[in-house]
Design a protein around this motif. Sequence first.
Motif, mmCIF file in Angstrom:
data_model
loop_
_atom_site.group_PDB
_atom_site.id
_atom_site.type_symbol
_atom_site.label_atom_id
_atom_site.label_comp_id
_atom_site.label_asym_id
_atom_site.label_seq_id
_atom_site.Cartn_x
_atom_site.Cartn_y
_atom_site.Cartn_z
ATOM 1 N N ASN A 211 64.072 -79.801 -130.170
ATOM 2 C CA ASN A 211 64.597 -80.508 -128.986
ATOM 3 C C ASN A 211 65.515 -79.637 -128.134
ATOM 4 O OD1 ASN A 211 63.321 -82.729 -129.982
ATOM 5 N ND2 ASN A 211 65.158 -83.761 -130.714
ATOM 6 N N ILE A 212 65.828 -78.423 -128.621
ATOM 7 C CA ILE A 212 66.805 -77.591 -127.880
ATOM 8 C C ILE A 212 66.119 -76.425 -127.178
ATOM 9 C CG2 ILE A 212 68.892 -76.141 -128.073
ATOM 10 C CD1 ILE A 212 69.704 -77.705 -130.537
ATOM 11 N N GLU A 213 66.424 -76.306 -125.879
ATOM 12 C CA GLU A 213 65.947 -75.156 -125.114
ATOM 13 C C GLU A 213 67.172 -74.361 -124.645
ATOM 14 O OE1 GLU A 213 63.632 -76.386 -121.708
ATOM 15 O OE2 GLU A 213 63.717 -74.371 -120.848
ATOM 16 N N VAL A 214 67.093 -73.034 -124.756
ATOM 17 C CA VAL A 214 68.237 -72.197 -124.370
ATOM 18 C C VAL A 214 67.850 -71.329 -123.174
ATOM 19 C CG1 VAL A 214 69.911 -70.462 -125.180
ATOM 20 C CG2 VAL A 214 68.885 -72.052 -126.832
ATOM 21 N N ASN A 215 68.664 -71.375 -122.116
ATOM 22 C CA ASN A 215 68.449 -70.470 -120.971
ATOM 23 C C ASN A 215 69.683 -69.588 -120.787
ATOM 24 O OD1 ASN A 215 65.984 -71.563 -120.487
ATOM 25 N ND2 ASN A 215 66.518 -72.552 -118.553
ATOM 26 N N LEU A 216 69.515 -68.281 -121.017
ATOM 27 C CA LEU A 216 70.640 -67.359 -120.851
ATOM 28 C C LEU A 216 70.667 -66.820 -119.425
ATOM 29 C CD1 LEU A 216 70.448 -65.519 -124.290
ATOM 30 C CD2 LEU A 216 71.994 -67.361 -123.605
ATOM 31 N N GLU A 217 71.731 -66.105 -119.102
ATOM 32 C CA GLU A 217 71.927 -65.549 -117.759
ATOM 33 C C GLU A 217 71.669 -66.602 -116.685
ATOM 34 O OE1 GLU A 217 70.993 -61.084 -117.642
ATOM 35 O OE2 GLU A 217 69.570 -61.870 -119.080
ATOM 36 N N THR A 218 72.170 -67.798 -116.979
ATOM 37 C CA THR A 218 71.987 -68.922 -116.059
ATOM 38 C C THR A 218 73.344 -69.537 -115.752
ATOM 39 O OG1 THR A 218 69.860 -69.343 -117.122
ATOM 40 C CG2 THR A 218 70.750 -71.121 -115.757
ATOM 41 N N GLU A 219 73.670 -69.617 -114.478
ATOM 42 C CA GLU A 219 74.956 -70.172 -114.029
ATOM 43 C C GLU A 219 74.805 -71.666 -113.777
ATOM 44 O OE1 GLU A 219 78.048 -69.244 -112.977
ATOM 45 O OE2 GLU A 219 78.010 -67.051 -113.078
ATOM 46 N N PHE A 220 75.841 -72.404 -114.071
ATOM 47 C CA PHE A 220 75.834 -73.854 -113.834
ATOM 48 C C PHE A 220 75.550 -74.170 -112.365
ATOM 49 C CE2 PHE A 220 78.474 -77.726 -112.871
ATOM 50 C CZ PHE A 220 77.571 -78.619 -113.403
ATOM 51 N N LYS A 221 76.123 -73.356 -111.461
ATOM 52 C CA LYS A 221 75.973 -73.676 -110.028
ATOM 53 C C LYS A 221 74.515 -73.566 -109.562
ATOM 54 C CE LYS A 221 77.875 -69.184 -108.392
ATOM 55 N NZ LYS A 221 76.843 -68.272 -108.785
ATOM 56 N N ASP A 222 73.665 -72.902 -110.348
ATOM 57 C CA ASP A 222 72.252 -72.763 -109.956
ATOM 58 C C ASP A 222 71.352 -73.847 -110.558
ATOM 59 O OD1 ASP A 222 72.975 -70.511 -108.556
ATOM 60 O OD2 ASP A 222 72.733 -69.206 -110.305
ATOM 61 N N ILE A 223 71.959 -74.812 -111.223
ATOM 62 C CA ILE A 223 71.170 -75.858 -111.889
ATOM 63 C C ILE A 223 71.128 -77.119 -111.028
ATOM 64 C CG2 ILE A 223 71.243 -77.440 -113.900
ATOM 65 C CD1 ILE A 223 70.459 -74.781 -114.903
ATOM 66 N N ASN A 224 69.980 -77.757 -110.996
ATOM 67 C CA ASN A 224 69.879 -79.031 -110.292
ATOM 68 C C ASN A 224 70.302 -80.143 -111.264
ATOM 69 O OD1 ASN A 224 69.242 -81.291 -108.910
ATOM 70 N ND2 ASN A 224 67.083 -80.773 -108.568
ATOM 71 N N THR A 225 71.530 -80.615 -111.081
ATOM 72 C CA THR A 225 72.095 -81.541 -112.077
ATOM 73 C C THR A 225 71.431 -82.918 -112.043
ATOM 74 O OG1 THR A 225 73.854 -82.005 -110.504
ATOM 75 C CG2 THR A 225 74.350 -80.435 -112.256
ATOM 76 N N SER A 226 70.720 -83.219 -110.943
ATOM 77 C CA SER A 226 70.110 -84.561 -110.876
ATOM 78 C C SER A 226 68.983 -84.725 -111.908
ATOM 79 C CB SER A 226 69.598 -84.836 -109.461
ATOM 80 O OG SER A 226 68.619 -83.879 -109.143
ATOM 81 N N ASP A 227 68.561 -83.607 -112.500
ATOM 82 C CA ASP A 227 67.523 -83.685 -113.546
ATOM 83 C C ASP A 227 68.083 -84.199 -114.869
ATOM 84 O OD1 ASP A 227 65.876 -82.529 -111.733
ATOM 85 O OD2 ASP A 227 65.879 -80.523 -112.630
#
Length: 369
Positions: A211-227
């Motif tokens: 159930n866990i997916e890991v994304n490295l080198e990823t900033e919070f500000k670049d995520i679409n939080t509505s998902d």
Amino acid sequence: MKNLIVGAGLSGCALANKIAAELNEDVLIIDKRNHIAGNIYDYKDIETGITVHKYGPHIFHTNNKEVWDFLSQFTKWHPFFFKPNTVIEGNIVTLPFNLKTLYELFPDETAAKIETKLINTYGFGTKISISQLRNNNDTTINFIANYIYENVYKHYTEKQWGTNINDINSSVINRLLIHISNDCRYFQDKFQAIPLNGYTKMIENMLNHPNIEVNLETEFKDINTSDFSRIIYTGSIDELFNYKYGLLPYRSLIFDTMKINKEYFLKSAMTTFPNNYNFTRITEHKYFLDEKASHTIVTFEYPTEYKTDKNERYYPINNEKTLIMYNKYLNEVHKKKNLFVLGRLGNYKYYNMDTIVENAINLFKEKIK
Ligand SMILES: Cc1cc2nc3c(=O)[nH]c(=O)nc-3n(C[C@H](O)[C@H](O)[C@H](O)COP(=O)(O)OP(=O)(O)OC[C@H]3O[C@@H](n4cnc5c(N)ncnc54)[C@H](O)[C@@H]3O)c2cc1C
């Protein structure tokens, strides 16, 4: 339910595991760094086989059996009592300061006189703060109190925080106690150990769930939080709100790691240098897991000012002003449903690893489950 966890440090990963394993929900965990484990990240040096603690020495210790049992699902342990040293007047002696340290520094007769006075005043086996010791007016105790204050506490604290000791909250200085016994262990907790295959491996096992997916080198500000229907944020709370109430100050560190062509460089895993040099301490990594190699790897640690986006945040600077600022940010968090902050940056507080796990377990039980 789809969860977003910001930060793949111990806080984020402990909670990710709980949500994935116990609620059977999906979790995306992101980190801006190129590795998991946050500040407890370690790696094996290929040439020597020595495990290096990249962000400073980490010794796991706890009295909390629930925390110990939780982590024991993901690692076997190498039992380890942390017995560091400090350098006083050029002598490498035991730290925390205890009755043994007296004999390492003074002629036997003088050490025995001070020892008797300390035992008669405080009782054998007790632990006292430097403030308690300095408040005693007895001539012998006054002598040893000033000696320890000057040689162990004052200059180390000033180097660490980059300010005069009188401007530092006494609770910070009183954290390291003086032992009226021969106990040379830095910690007295029931469980004290280093993960047998390193902290990174332990975290990797924690994240090893379908159930866990890991994304490295990823900033919070670049995520679409509505998902996402739930967000757990373990980054710095001021950054989350674009610093609208100001910047929360931190103290930072520079780690200078080097390989030395010598079997051992110092006598223990960590030696502090309160009175000399610009660095506060040297860590010798091979001691943690008793790794044998013809070379050794050491890290010199230099405290420095934290500069936004230039270096890393390590120690929050807790005082009345920063508490008021922190509470304004926390208020913003409370206004949002399904947003939670966690960890040393989210809570703007220095926590040992065991409290980090305890807080993740409690957040899970109280607000998520
Ligand atoms: C020098 C030092 C020595 C220590 N030694 C000990 C010890 O011996 N024993 C002990 O018990 N504890 C020790 N600690 C404390 C220990 O390091 C912490 O308890 C623990 O690492 C905190 O975990 P965390 O997950 O809260 O934070 P972190 O490990 O810092 O994880 C937070 C993660 O979030 C990521 N992140 C932040 N913002 C964003 C963003 N906007 N987008 C994406 N990712 C983001 C960061 O990159 C980081 O990886 C020590 C701490 C220091 C500084």
